[in-house]
Design an enzyme around this catalytic site. Sequence first.
Site, PDB file in Angstrom:
ATOM      1  N   LYS A  32       0.828  -1.210   0.000  1.00 52.97           N
ATOM      2  CA  LYS A  32       0.000   0.000   0.000  1.00 52.97           C
ATOM      3  C   LYS A  32       0.862   1.259   0.000  1.00 52.97           C
ATOM      4  CE  LYS A  32      -3.924  -2.303   2.055  1.00 52.97           C
ATOM      5  NZ  LYS A  32      -4.390  -2.751   0.780  1.00 52.97           N
ATOM      6  N   CYS A  33       1.898   1.237  -0.797  1.00 54.96           N
ATOM      7  CA  CYS A  33       2.880   2.317  -0.855  1.00 54.96           C
ATOM      8  C   CYS A  33       2.852   2.946  -2.241  1.00 54.96           C
ATOM      9  CB  CYS A  33       4.266   1.715  -0.567  1.00 54.96           C
ATOM     10  SG  CYS A  33       5.658   2.846  -0.721  1.00 54.96           S
ATOM     11  N   GLY A  34       3.232   4.181  -2.344  1.00 54.66           N
ATOM     12  CA  GLY A  34       3.324   4.833  -3.640  1.00 54.66           C
ATOM     13  C   GLY A  34       4.314   4.155  -4.567  1.00 54.66           C
ATOM     14  N   THR A  36       4.655   0.842  -4.696  1.00 52.39           N
ATOM     15  CA  THR A  36       4.199  -0.531  -4.926  1.00 52.39           C
ATOM     16  C   THR A  36       4.245  -0.943  -6.397  1.00 52.39           C
ATOM     17  OG1 THR A  36       2.864  -0.500  -2.919  1.00 52.39           O
ATOM     18  CG2 THR A  36       2.282  -2.154  -4.561  1.00 52.39           C
TER      19      THR A  36
END
Length: 165
Positions: A32-34, A36
């Site tokens: 759930k990371c930018g 990803t």
Amino acid sequence: MRDINVQLATGETVKFGDLAPGPVLVVNVASKCGFTPQYAGLEELHREFGPKGLAVIGMPCNQFLRQEPGSNDEIAEFCSVNYGVTFPLLAKGKVNGRGTEPLFKELRRGKDGLGAAGLVRWNFEKFVVEADPADGSAPRIRRFRSSTEPDDPMIREAIEQALAG
């Protein structure tokens, strides 16, 4: 470093050297990371360089804004369904602080392009580790920060050098 025990997402414990006997690209990952979408580029590196001897390994980590909240099974399913990931994932672990995985204690020795080592700053830091030298010394670790995309020429060059090593 190759004697360090690591736990796979399946729960099995293996020696790092059995999982990655030669050059390896290790990345702390999060769903759930930018960053990803970098999973796709990591999978491309795995498919291109895996047959040449490179192991690509991801270790999910929930230490940065809780961007990896899932279980090991949920993470593996997410990676497979959304990015076609076929490279091995380790069990979710810590890269900094109390309880840091022994593998990451070693990887943090690696310096980035500015000569900085130490704590992992964010998800998707990349560590290219050369095969163990014949003289028994520690392998060279090249470190790339999160914003460096997997297809960046610097990463590709580090991988090619590690494979030629």
